[in-house]
Design a protein around this motif. Structure first.
Motif, PDB file in Angstrom:
ATOM      1  N   TYR A 400       0.692  -1.389  -0.090  1.00  0.00           N
ATOM      2  CA  TYR A 400      -0.019  -0.070  -0.027  1.00  0.00           C
ATOM      3  C   TYR A 400       0.881   1.142   0.105  1.00  0.00           C
ATOM      4  O   TYR A 400       1.854   1.337   0.572  1.00  0.00           O
ATOM      5  CB  TYR A 400      -0.968   0.151   1.200  1.00  0.00           C
ATOM      6  CG  TYR A 400      -2.071   0.807   1.128  1.00  0.00           C
ATOM      7  CD1 TYR A 400      -2.954   0.469   0.472  1.00  0.00           C
ATOM      8  CD2 TYR A 400      -2.149   2.024   1.668  1.00  0.00           C
ATOM      9  CE1 TYR A 400      -4.328   1.311   0.188  1.00  0.00           C
ATOM     10  CE2 TYR A 400      -3.147   2.741   1.786  1.00  0.00           C
ATOM     11  CZ  TYR A 400      -4.188   2.616   1.031  1.00  0.00           C
ATOM     12  OH  TYR A 400      -5.473   3.367   0.831  1.00  0.00           O
ATOM     13  N   GLU A 401       0.482   2.328  -0.656  1.00  0.00           N
ATOM     14  CA  GLU A 401       1.177   3.484  -0.943  1.00  0.00           C
ATOM     15  C   GLU A 401       0.454   4.519   0.076  1.00  0.00           C
ATOM     16  O   GLU A 401      -0.842   4.948  -0.456  1.00  0.00           O
ATOM     17  CB  GLU A 401       1.206   3.904  -2.236  1.00  0.00           C
ATOM     18  CG  GLU A 401       2.110   3.322  -3.331  1.00  0.00           C
ATOM     19  CD  GLU A 401       2.038   3.867  -4.847  1.00  0.00           C
ATOM     20  OE1 GLU A 401       2.574   5.101  -4.786  1.00  0.00           O
ATOM     21  OE2 GLU A 401       1.773   2.973  -5.456  1.00  0.00           O
ATOM     22  N   THR A 414       0.992  13.997  -8.527  1.00  0.00           N
ATOM     23  CA  THR A 414       1.140  12.479  -7.983  1.00  0.00           C
ATOM     24  C   THR A 414      -0.278  11.766  -8.603  1.00  0.00           C
ATOM     25  O   THR A 414      -0.281  10.744  -8.962  1.00  0.00           O
ATOM     26  CB  THR A 414       1.387  11.916  -6.741  1.00  0.00           C
ATOM     27  OG1 THR A 414       2.814  12.703  -6.363  1.00  0.00           O
ATOM     28  CG2 THR A 414       1.726  10.570  -6.609  1.00  0.00           C
ATOM     29  N   ILE A 415      -1.386  12.391  -8.194  1.00  0.00           N
ATOM     30  CA  ILE A 415      -2.666  12.110  -8.299  1.00  0.00           C
ATOM     31  C   ILE A 415      -3.000  12.054  -9.843  1.00  0.00           C
ATOM     32  O   ILE A 415      -3.301  11.050 -10.567  1.00  0.00           O
ATOM     33  CB  ILE A 415      -3.784  12.893  -7.849  1.00  0.00           C
ATOM     34  CG1 ILE A 415      -3.738  12.622  -6.256  1.00  0.00           C
ATOM     35  CG2 ILE A 415      -5.185  12.580  -8.446  1.00  0.00           C
ATOM     36  CD1 ILE A 415      -4.193  11.112  -5.833  1.00  0.00           C
ATOM     37  N   LYS A 418      -0.997   9.070 -11.343  1.00  0.00           N
ATOM     38  CA  LYS A 418      -1.518   7.766 -10.960  1.00  0.00           C
ATOM     39  C   LYS A 418      -2.932   7.597 -11.940  1.00  0.00           C
ATOM     40  O   LYS A 418      -3.361   6.472 -12.078  1.00  0.00           O
ATOM     41  CB  LYS A 418      -2.055   7.704  -9.568  1.00  0.00           C
ATOM     42  CG  LYS A 418      -0.934   7.684  -8.357  1.00  0.00           C
ATOM     43  CD  LYS A 418       0.032   6.552  -8.696  1.00  0.00           C
ATOM     44  CE  LYS A 418       1.112   6.389  -7.829  1.00  0.00           C
ATOM     45  NZ  LYS A 418       1.790   5.171  -8.011  1.00  0.00           N
ATOM     46  N   SER A 425      -8.271   7.652  -9.808  1.00  0.00           N
ATOM     47  CA  SER A 425      -7.481   8.479  -8.837  1.00  0.00           C
ATOM     48  C   SER A 425      -7.979   9.863  -8.603  1.00  0.00           C
ATOM     49  O   SER A 425      -8.088  10.695  -9.651  1.00  0.00           O
ATOM     50  CB  SER A 425      -5.995   8.452  -9.405  1.00  0.00           C
ATOM     51  OG  SER A 425      -5.347   7.328  -9.416  1.00  0.00           O
ATOM     52  N   ASN A 484      -8.883   3.777  -6.730  1.00  0.00           N
ATOM     53  CA  ASN A 484      -7.575   3.387  -6.809  1.00  0.00           C
ATOM     54  C   ASN A 484      -6.248   4.113  -6.184  1.00  0.00           C
ATOM     55  O   ASN A 484      -5.936   3.605  -4.827  1.00  0.00           O
ATOM     56  CB  ASN A 484      -6.742   3.165  -8.278  1.00  0.00           C
ATOM     57  CG  ASN A 484      -7.366   2.161  -8.917  1.00  0.00           C
ATOM     58  OD1 ASN A 484      -7.655   1.106  -8.519  1.00  0.00           O
ATOM     59  ND2 ASN A 484      -7.700   2.397 -10.477  1.00  0.00           N
ATOM     60  N   TYR A 485      -6.546   5.439  -6.139  1.00  0.00           N
ATOM     61  CA  TYR A 485      -5.844   6.426  -5.258  1.00  0.00           C
ATOM     62  C   TYR A 485      -6.589   7.369  -4.938  1.00  0.00           C
ATOM     63  O   TYR A 485      -7.384   7.904  -5.540  1.00  0.00           O
ATOM     64  CB  TYR A 485      -4.349   6.745  -5.962  1.00  0.00           C
ATOM     65  CG  TYR A 485      -3.336   5.788  -6.371  1.00  0.00           C
ATOM     66  CD1 TYR A 485      -2.310   5.478  -5.069  1.00  0.00           C
ATOM     67  CD2 TYR A 485      -3.542   4.894  -7.167  1.00  0.00           C
ATOM     68  CE1 TYR A 485      -1.654   4.551  -5.396  1.00  0.00           C
ATOM     69  CE2 TYR A 485      -2.437   4.045  -7.572  1.00  0.00           C
ATOM     70  CZ  TYR A 485      -1.528   3.747  -6.578  1.00  0.00           C
ATOM     71  OH  TYR A 485      -0.806   2.777  -6.830  1.00  0.00           O
ATOM     72  N   GLY A 540      -9.229   4.574  -1.103  1.00  0.00           N
ATOM     73  CA  GLY A 540      -8.091   4.311  -1.773  1.00  0.00           C
ATOM     74  C   GLY A 540      -7.994   2.558  -1.913  1.00  0.00           C
ATOM     75  O   GLY A 540      -7.561   2.226  -0.634  1.00  0.00           O
ATOM     76  N   ARG A 542      -5.519   1.120  -3.722  1.00  0.00           N
ATOM     77  CA  ARG A 542      -3.903   0.818  -3.630  1.00  0.00           C
ATOM     78  C   ARG A 542      -3.192   1.993  -3.043  1.00  0.00           C
ATOM     79  O   ARG A 542      -1.984   1.807  -2.687  1.00  0.00           O
ATOM     80  CB  ARG A 542      -3.525   0.908  -5.153  1.00  0.00           C
ATOM     81  CG  ARG A 542      -4.098   0.171  -6.267  1.00  0.00           C
ATOM     82  CD  ARG A 542      -3.678   0.411  -7.797  1.00  0.00           C
ATOM     83  NE  ARG A 542      -4.329  -0.424  -8.273  1.00  0.00           N
ATOM     84  CZ  ARG A 542      -3.786  -0.805  -9.791  1.00  0.00           C
ATOM     85  NH1 ARG A 542      -2.721  -0.796  -9.807  1.00  0.00           N
ATOM     86  NH2 ARG A 542      -4.387  -1.684 -10.515  1.00  0.00           N
ATOM     87  N   GLY A 543      -3.582   3.115  -2.570  1.00  0.00           N
ATOM     88  CA  GLY A 543      -3.007   4.011  -1.736  1.00  0.00           C
ATOM     89  C   GLY A 543      -3.750   5.202  -1.428  1.00  0.00           C
ATOM     90  O   GLY A 543      -4.753   5.638  -2.132  1.00  0.00           O
ATOM     91  N   THR A 544      -3.167   6.025  -0.393  1.00  0.00           N
ATOM     92  CA  THR A 544      -3.699   7.085   0.195  1.00  0.00           C
ATOM     93  C   THR A 544      -2.766   8.259   0.360  1.00  0.00           C
ATOM     94  O   THR A 544      -1.708   7.740   0.809  1.00  0.00           O
ATOM     95  CB  THR A 544      -4.274   6.680   1.480  1.00  0.00           C
ATOM     96  OG1 THR A 544      -5.429   5.853   1.316  1.00  0.00           O
ATOM     97  CG2 THR A 544      -5.016   8.328   1.986  1.00  0.00           C
TER      98      THR A 544
END
Length: 736
Positions: A400-401, A414-415, A418, A425, A484-485, A540, A542-544
């Motif tokens: 996880y990110e 970054t968003i 992604k 995202s 996803n994010y 999210g 995959r990541g937050t």
């Protein structure tokens, strides 16, 4: 680039006369485990199965009332298949083909309980991807797996695998539905525990005919579930049902998902006020923590009062929870106390009374499914927001990110990265800024340093709106959705006091007009706002990513969250005795020879068959239309689906959504280096925005689908759009 095939797919007519042809297939004749797709191209119906006894299974299907009407059988075979693998491929095909929408599936509820087997991750993920790409080549499916993974039709499909936790929940609900002494069932679970998936699975199960139900995934529980369903059928052969969803945006999304599922329809998904129109046998309420009472309702006051009057109850003391109980013989509430986010939500005490009332039962869901970091992440977020994290504790997970940013600009970038890589995202913020852009489309709502952003431009299905990754969503447009994010902006309404070492709320900076009015107790407002941030931090998969406007809060988060560092088989040729234009054949065009205008493809329905010399046969069973044509595709950039030099069937572009589909594009002012032609075949993805003139493309991406990673997407900006023209949609490979 050559590729040794992992799977083969062969098409046969599906009839008693054609069974002899199957005996020539070594896998079918040798009792090898395989997967099959039975289909009817004309009526767009299909059935997916797996077997180790193909001939017997096909004979059985030919005696079935519905399946005997299907016309084609695609056998999917591989030397790598074993029983576990074919069960897995079958399950995945059902899920993805239901989302793809090319066919209405005759399969009942079917999925597989999660299980592992030898080389599942190392080999079989690639095997299934090849199965899917070959089905695209055959014209059986149309959209890529990556596209479907991000679609709500897939995420909220009833063709899902249920965990042990969810299966136990299903059993509990079915037991209580058959218990005449129980009226209300409350299924409790935090964000990401699979409440919506269970609700939709159950809704589809109860709306399926007995012969459509396949419960192989439940193994030991199958007989018990079948017995409970039989008992329920005796009292309710065809139950009148509704799925109530309080939030407008999420309700719109689920209506879209129901539209693509056989046996379900969008009008089965309703608002709480629509309950007043009729009485139901069974009502399921998803996100029931968002059912409302008569407080801070804004424009909804009138509808609330009218509904209460229709039901004959006191508008001042009732809530929408009461409406459900009055209008349903059996009510199932999917509930999370921690996601109550504003004072108009029904009080926690209302649900406590409901759970303790005679005729009510409660079931807990505990497993975390959305966030890849699992339950430890959920528990950490709760501790973080309530100041209970141990000194020096930093949360990190390999799967996880999770990062905190010092620069909002970096988080926005970054968003956006992604979004380009995996899609879905989005930026989400606390309601710390007025919605100026609602009245002035040129205004910016959120201005922080050099970053200028606008709130979500729609309240309905914002997550799926073109260009939404460039806007900022709020709790009301993201609750209930998977991303996803997620990039979370902690606004000026939430700060950190280093002296008392706790989060504090600045009410004057909280701009949700219906979210703060009438609250006199600061602790009550703080709890609502903490619930909001907890909820959006669990979106999210995959990541937050996190940014806090308040420096003290940002420093607190940096103590416990890692800090972002700025610096990633070909079918046999068909023997057609006689070619009949637009009956069993379509015109053939030579793309490499077409140096001039492609006008003939602009509207091939106007072609005079007597004046066109080159025609090719289409695969048996494919309905032929006058907007179809064939051409040979050269190059390796699409070799997962289309081998170099393969003859392919296309139809003229009909407009509408092309996202995730394979298309033929004319390059007006350039030559595609892979095909050495002005025409290229790629997977189409578009990114749109809305202004005063309506919708427009901001960027189009033409993506390769190749085993060779040297091929890069073609980026087409709005200014370059006139240099590219979609002239066809890929249907299938005819031959090589």
């Amino acid at each position: 680039m050559s590729h040794s095939p992992l799977v083969e797919i062969q098409r046969y007519p599906f009839s008693r006369e054609a069974l002899d042809d199957l005996r020539d297939n070594a896998f079918a004749a040798g009792n090898w485990p395989l997967v099959y797709v039975l289909s009817d191209e004309k009526h767009r119906r299909a059935y997916i199965g797996e077997t180790t006894d193909t001939l017997t299974r096909m004979s059985t299907h030919l005696k079935h009332d519905e399946k005997q009407l299907l016309t084609a059988a695609h056998l999917i075979t591989s030397e790598y298949f074993n029983k576990s693998a074919t069960l897995d491929v079958e399950s995945l095909l059902i899920k993805y083909m239901a989302a793809d929408g090319q066919y209405t599936l005759l399969n009942g509820n079917l999925g597989l309980a999660d299980h592992n087997y030898y080389q599942r991750d190392a080999l079989y993920e690639e095997v299934f991807r090849e199965v899917w790409n070959r089905l695209i080549a055959k014209g059986v499916v149309s959209r890529t797996l990556d596209h479907l993974d991000n679609s709500d039709v897939f995420k909220y499909s009833p063709y899902k695998s249920l965990s042990f936790d969810q299966r136990q929940g299903l059993l509990t609900i079915l037991h209580e539905l058959t218990n005449p002494g129980v009226q209300n069932i409350v299924v409790e679970g935090g964000a990401g525990t699979g409440k919506s998936v269970l609700a939709i699975f159950l809704f589809k199960l109860l709306n399926s005919e007995d012969h459509q139900i396949n419960l192989r995934e439940f193994s030991d529980e199958e007989a018990e579930i079948q017995s409970l369903l039989a008992s329920l059928r005796e009292s309710l052969p065809k139950p009148k049902m509704a799925l109530v969803v309080p939030m407008t945006s999420f309700r719109t999304t689920l209506k879209k998902a129901f539209k693509h599922v056989s046996g379900l329809s969008p009008n089965m998904v309703i608002s709480p006020s629509e309950l007043t129109k009729e009485h139901y046998d069974i009502v399921l309420v998803d996100e029931s923590h968002r059912l409302r009472k008569r407080k801070n309702l804004g424009a909804y006051f009138g509808s609330f009062d009218k509904a209460a009057a229709t039901l004959g109850i006191d508008k001042h003391t009732c809530s929408e929870v009461d409406w459900v109980c009055l209008q349903a013989d059996k009510a199932i509430f999917f509930y999370d106390e921690g996601q109550s986010i504003k004072p108009s939500d029904a009080d926690v005490e209302v649900f406590q009374r409901l759970k303790s009332a005679r005729g009510s039962v409660t079931h807990q869901l505990l497993s975390q499914f959305r966030v890849k970091a699992g339950q430890p992440y959920v528990e950490f977020v709760d501790k973080l927001l309530n100041g209970r994290v141990d000194e020096g504790e930093v949360f990190a997970a390999k799967t996880y990110e999770f990062e905190v940013f010092d620069s909002l600009s970096d988080m926005v970038s970054t968003i956006n990265e992604k979004e380009e890589q995996v899609g879905l995202s989005r930026l989400i913020a606390g309601y710390s800024w007025p919605w100026a852009s609602r009245k002035d489309g040129e205004a910016y709502d959120i201005v922080i340093d050099d970053v200028r952003l606008r709130w979500n431009s729609t309240n309905t299905d914002w997550i799926n709106k073109a260009g939404s990754h460039r806007e900022v969503g709020c709790i009301h447009t993201t609750q209930g959705y998977d991303l996803n994010y997620a990039g979370i902006i902690f606004g000026e309404e939430i700060r950190y006091d280093p002296e008392c070492q706790s989060i504090v709320i600045v009410k004057d900076n909280y701009h949700d007009r219906t979210g703060g009015q009438g609250i006199k107790d600061p602790a009550e407002l703080k709890q609502y706002i903490i619930n909001i941030y907890r909820t959006i931090m669990l979106r999210g998969i995959r990541g937050t990513f996190v940014y806090a406007c308040d420096k003290a809060l940002r420093d607190y988060l940096k103590q416990h969250i890692p800090v972002h560092v700025t610096n990633a088989a070909m079918p046999e040729p068909l023997n057609v005795v006689e070619l009949e234009p637009y009956v069993n054949a379509v015109p053939l065009f030579d793309l490499q020879a077409a140096a001039g205008d492609f006008g003939a493809l602009k509207d091939v329905s106007d072609l005079d068959p007597t004046k066109h010399q080159n025609w090719v046969a289409v695969p048996t069973g494919v309905p032929v239309h006058k907007d179809m044509y064939a051409c040979r595709v050269f190059g390796e950039s699409m070799n997962r689906v289309i081998p170099n030099g393969a003859l392919c069937l296309f139809r003229s572009d009909r407009g509408g959504s092309r996202n995730g589909k394979t298309v033929l594009v004319e390059c007006i002012d350039s030559i595609d280096t892979d095909s050495d032609s002005r025409y290229t075949v790629k997977v189409y993805e578009s990114f749109k925005t809305e202004d005063e003139h309506g919708w427009r493309h901001t960027r189009i991406q033409l993506k390769p689908n190749s085993y060779d990673d040297i091929f890069q997407p073609i980026e087409v900006t709005d200014q370059e759009a006139l240099q590219y023209r979609v002239v066809g949609e890929f249907l299938c490979v005819i031959d090589q």
